[in-house]
Design an enzyme around this catalytic site. Sequence first.
Site, PDB file in Angstrom:
ATOM      1  N   ASP A  36       0.856  -1.188   0.000  1.00  0.00           N
ATOM      2  CA  ASP A  36       0.000   0.000   0.000  1.00  0.00           C
ATOM      3  C   ASP A  36       0.889   1.233   0.000  1.00  0.00           C
ATOM      4  OD1 ASP A  36      -2.432   1.553   0.162  1.00  0.00           O
ATOM      5  OD2 ASP A  36      -1.974   1.925   2.260  1.00  0.00           O
ATOM      6  N   SER A  37       0.300   2.360  -0.375  1.00  0.00           N
ATOM      7  CA  SER A  37       1.048   3.620  -0.332  1.00  0.00           C
ATOM      8  C   SER A  37       1.428   3.987   1.105  1.00  0.00           C
ATOM      9  CB  SER A  37       0.190   4.733  -0.932  1.00  0.00           C
ATOM     10  OG  SER A  37      -1.005   4.850  -0.192  1.00  0.00           O
ATOM     11  N   TYR A  57      -0.883   8.560  -2.621  1.00  0.00           N
ATOM     12  CA  TYR A  57      -0.889   8.294  -4.060  1.00  0.00           C
ATOM     13  C   TYR A  57      -2.154   8.880  -4.720  1.00  0.00           C
ATOM     14  CZ  TYR A  57       2.856   4.676  -4.012  1.00  0.00           C
ATOM     15  OH  TYR A  57       4.033   3.989  -3.925  1.00  0.00           O
ATOM     16  N   GLY A  58      -3.174   9.103  -3.894  1.00  0.00           N
ATOM     17  CA  GLY A  58      -4.517   9.394  -4.412  1.00  0.00           C
ATOM     18  C   GLY A  58      -4.604  10.595  -5.321  1.00  0.00           C
ATOM     19  N   CYS A 110      -4.288  -1.447  -2.171  1.00  0.00           N
ATOM     20  CA  CYS A 110      -4.452  -0.006  -2.379  1.00  0.00           C
ATOM     21  C   CYS A 110      -5.311   0.162  -3.622  1.00  0.00           C
ATOM     22  CB  CYS A 110      -3.070   0.620  -2.591  1.00  0.00           C
ATOM     23  SG  CYS A 110      -3.108   2.362  -3.034  1.00  0.00           S
ATOM     24  N   ASN A 111      -6.427   0.864  -3.464  1.00  0.00           N
ATOM     25  CA  ASN A 111      -7.320   1.037  -4.611  1.00  0.00           C
ATOM     26  C   ASN A 111      -6.694   1.899  -5.687  1.00  0.00           C
ATOM     27  OD1 ASN A 111     -10.316   0.051  -3.902  1.00  0.00           O
ATOM     28  ND2 ASN A 111      -9.232   0.646  -2.053  1.00  0.00           N
ATOM     29  N   THR A 112      -5.952   2.915  -5.256  1.00  0.00           N
ATOM     30  CA  THR A 112      -5.355   3.830  -6.225  1.00  0.00           C
ATOM     31  C   THR A 112      -4.369   3.063  -7.102  1.00  0.00           C
ATOM     32  OG1 THR A 112      -5.558   5.512  -4.511  1.00  0.00           O
ATOM     33  CG2 THR A 112      -4.251   6.072  -6.435  1.00  0.00           C
ATOM     34  N   GLU A 151      -3.972   9.061   8.120  1.00  0.00           N
ATOM     35  CA  GLU A 151      -2.498   8.979   8.207  1.00  0.00           C
ATOM     36  C   GLU A 151      -1.977   9.814   9.387  1.00  0.00           C
ATOM     37  OE1 GLU A 151      -0.015   7.469   6.062  1.00  0.00           O
ATOM     38  OE2 GLU A 151      -1.620   6.313   5.146  1.00  0.00           O
ATOM     39  N   CYS A 166     -11.270   2.711  -0.754  1.00  0.00           N
ATOM     40  CA  CYS A 166      -9.933   3.115  -0.329  1.00  0.00           C
ATOM     41  C   CYS A 166      -9.641   2.338   0.943  1.00  0.00           C
ATOM     42  CB  CYS A 166      -9.879   4.612  -0.061  1.00  0.00           C
ATOM     43  SG  CYS A 166      -8.322   5.144   0.698  1.00  0.00           S
ATOM     44  N   THR A 167      -8.462   1.752   1.007  1.00  0.00           N
ATOM     45  CA  THR A 167      -8.190   0.844   2.129  1.00  0.00           C
ATOM     46  C   THR A 167      -8.031   1.569   3.468  1.00  0.00           C
ATOM     47  OG1 THR A 167      -5.859   0.864   1.461  1.00  0.00           O
ATOM     48  CG2 THR A 167      -7.201  -0.976   0.711  1.00  0.00           C
ATOM     49  N   HIS A 168      -7.952   2.894   3.432  1.00  0.00           N
ATOM     50  CA  HIS A 168      -7.902   3.644   4.693  1.00  0.00           C
ATOM     51  C   HIS A 168      -9.290   3.769   5.336  1.00  0.00           C
ATOM     52  CE1 HIS A 168      -4.007   4.844   3.169  1.00  0.00           C
ATOM     53  NE2 HIS A 168      -3.757   5.532   4.266  1.00  0.00           N
TER      54      HIS A 168
HETATM   55  N1  DGL Z   1      -5.050   3.468   0.597  1.00  0.00           N
HETATM   56  C1  DGL Z   1      -5.037   3.942  -0.737  1.00  0.00           C
HETATM   57  C2  DGL Z   1      -6.227   3.420  -1.504  1.00  0.00           C
HETATM   58  O1  DGL Z   1      -6.780   2.381  -1.173  1.00  0.00           O
HETATM   59  C3  DGL Z   1      -4.957   5.425  -0.940  1.00  0.00           C
HETATM   60  C4  DGL Z   1      -4.025   6.185  -0.088  1.00  0.00           C
HETATM   61  C5  DGL Z   1      -3.294   7.257  -0.822  1.00  0.00           C
HETATM   62  O2  DGL Z   1      -3.895   8.189  -1.362  1.00  0.00           O
HETATM   63  O3  DGL Z   1      -2.080   7.109  -0.845  1.00  0.00           O
HETATM   64  O4  DGL Z   1      -6.620   4.016  -2.475  1.00  0.00           O
END
Ligand code: DGL
Length: 278
Positions: free
Chosen positions: A14-15, A46-47, A77-79, A162, A196-198
């Site tokens: 993940d990012s 990363y988003g 990570c979805n992104t 974060e 988004c995994t967050h």
């Molecule tokens: N956790 C990441 C996701 O699932 C996004 C976090 C990021 O923007 O870095 O998209």
Amino acid sequence: MNLSDKAGPIGVFDSGYGGLTILRELEKALPEHDFIYLGDNARNPYGTRSYEVVYEYTLQAVLRLFEMGCHLVILACNTASAKALRTIQQKDLPGIDPNRRVLGVVRPSVELVGDLSRTRKVGVLGTSGTVQSESYPIEILKLHPDIKVFSEACPMWVPLVENNEYNGDGADYFIQKNVSQLMQKDAHIDTIILGCTHYPLLKSKIQKYVSSNVTILSQGPVVANRLVDYLQRHPEMDTKITRGNQNRFFTTESVAKFQESAGIFLSKPVLAEHIKID
Ligand code: DGL
């Protein structure tokens, strides 16, 4: 690139910290398998980054995990799944090692949503990158053409998580704002994918701003379920994964900072190691 054929752990990338919500469920579902978690905390989020950059960073992470002995990598990570997975699978993997696999988190949720939605109106909450990529509407249309998808980008949510501010009142402001904007697009949305995994850490707050008959889908259990199924269908991959209930954590940022935050996500102490991937 010289890769060993010896068995190794499953790589989870993940990012930052969000992928830990996936790892947590993978550990429950596959308690004997070994995992390596890699968080690119130094370069997240990363988003908001372009396709080129997300692809470049994700490929670097995948290659590093392969070098560390992983035969299977989950982009938690979805992104990264939305912007880099397909290119890595189609363009890079055949040249690197056609027997290694990289899997993402978008497809498992998309498959499940068809069984969950009665109104056939589905909401997706994600980073700007994931929403702009239109990965969810495109994938949902392929599997469930009768479902209409409404998306909302929530650019403030990852920073809230974060920075460990997700329990505060400040978080409520942004969550209410984005959730209301999504529900204004169609009041009949009955299923919301946390794309988004967050976001699973924000689930109880999100639930406050929608009616109780709206299903909020966290990806962790869905991805874990699908991985168990995948390994059953692919015993040749399962035998390439070491068992020993040993997990290692790597971050591109400060180890102390990672350990503190990862401990909150996993509700247990974490020993991390520093890694350079670029
Ligand atoms: N956790 C990441 C996701 O699932 C996004 C976090 C990021 O923007 O870095 O998209």
